[in-house]
Enzyme design. Structure first.
Site, mmCIF file in Angstrom:
data_model
loop_
_atom_site.group_PDB
_atom_site.id
_atom_site.type_symbol
_atom_site.label_atom_id
_atom_site.label_comp_id
_atom_site.label_asym_id
_atom_site.label_seq_id
_atom_site.Cartn_x
_atom_site.Cartn_y
_atom_site.Cartn_z
ATOM 1 N N ARG A 71 0.870 -1.180 0.000
ATOM 2 C CA ARG A 71 0.000 0.000 0.000
ATOM 3 C C ARG A 71 0.900 1.222 0.000
ATOM 4 O O ARG A 71 1.864 1.296 0.755
ATOM 5 C CB ARG A 71 -0.852 -0.024 1.265
ATOM 6 C CG ARG A 71 -1.695 1.205 1.485
ATOM 7 C CD ARG A 71 -3.157 0.862 1.318
ATOM 8 N NE ARG A 71 -4.107 1.782 1.844
ATOM 9 C CZ ARG A 71 -4.246 3.051 1.509
ATOM 10 N NH1 ARG A 71 -3.410 3.615 0.696
ATOM 11 N NH2 ARG A 71 -5.203 3.779 2.009
ATOM 12 N N GLU A 79 -11.973 4.648 -4.089
ATOM 13 C CA GLU A 79 -12.324 3.232 -4.176
ATOM 14 C C GLU A 79 -12.711 2.897 -5.617
ATOM 15 O O GLU A 79 -13.074 3.782 -6.395
ATOM 16 C CB GLU A 79 -13.495 2.926 -3.231
ATOM 17 C CG GLU A 79 -13.165 3.142 -1.771
ATOM 18 C CD GLU A 79 -12.069 2.219 -1.273
ATOM 19 O OE1 GLU A 79 -12.055 1.036 -1.648
ATOM 20 O OE2 GLU A 79 -11.211 2.686 -0.494
ATOM 21 N N ARG A 113 -1.037 -5.477 5.084
ATOM 22 C CA ARG A 113 -0.313 -4.996 3.904
ATOM 23 C C ARG A 113 0.959 -4.278 4.331
ATOM 24 O O ARG A 113 1.004 -3.656 5.389
ATOM 25 C CB ARG A 113 -1.186 -4.018 3.102
ATOM 26 C CG ARG A 113 -2.481 -4.635 2.609
ATOM 27 C CD ARG A 113 -3.364 -3.611 1.949
ATOM 28 N NE ARG A 113 -3.787 -2.599 2.919
ATOM 29 C CZ ARG A 113 -4.763 -1.729 2.722
ATOM 30 N NH1 ARG A 113 -5.400 -1.711 1.573
ATOM 31 N NH2 ARG A 113 -5.086 -0.854 3.644
#
Length: 179
Positions: A71, A79, A113
């Site tokens: 990320r 999104e 992540r």
């Protein structure tokens, strides 16, 4: 357009709502020694970008052994079901296709992540590039002291680039709460 260019474009754009697949980019991981780094941080030297999930997240395969999710530090892209979401994903893919990456790990997020700063020879900060082109918000929650990312967002807003050309763009953290 050459066959190679069409193939790269197709790989970036993908089909339908699928994940864009990116090939050819190598990444070098330079651990920062932070105590917040994930236990699963590979000790391998090179990674290949294999998928761009959205405008701030990608998957990389490290020496063919382990796939990690990365990320972008300090960036929060729309999104995929939000206006500009697919455009942000395509833009990130375009920046990464065929590029050698440097990955500077920051921490592991609550979803497991690897949060990292990414750079290429063309762009010293991939996250900054996504923000300054108006394809991502600066995330003051996760990068409150990043003057550079804040200024990148201010510049994009003033120039009405990307999502800032829309009348009232909704930050992804608000969009996630209502959708």
């Amino acid at each position: 357009m050459t066959a190679t260019a069409r193939k790269k474009r197709s790989a970036i754009l993908g089909t339908g709502a699928g994940i864009a697949v990116i090939g050819g980019g190598l990444a070098t991981i330079w651990p920062t020694g932070s105590k917040n780094l994930p236990d699963t941080l590979p000790s391998l030297d090179t990674c290949r970008v294999i998928e761009v999930v959205d405008g701030d997240t990608l998957h990389a395969n490290c020496d063919g052994l382990k796939t990690i999710t990365i990320r972008l530090f300090g960036a929060d892209a729309p999104e995929m079901n939000q206006p500009s979401g697919p455009m942000a994903r395509v833009a990130l893919g375009t920046l990464l296709v065929g590029q050698n990456l440097t990955i500077q790990p920051i921490e592991k997020d609550k979803y497991g992540r690897l949060v990292a700063q990414l750079s290429t020879s063309a762009y010293p900060s991939i996250e900054r590039r996504q923000i300054e082109t108006g394809l991502s918000w600066w995330s003051p929650q996760y990068a409150p002291n990043s003057r550079d990312l804040r200024l990148a967002e201010d510049t994009a807003r003033a120039a009405k680039r990307g999502l800032w050309a829309m009348p009232a763009p909704i930050p992804p953290w608000q969009w996630r709460k209502s959708h």
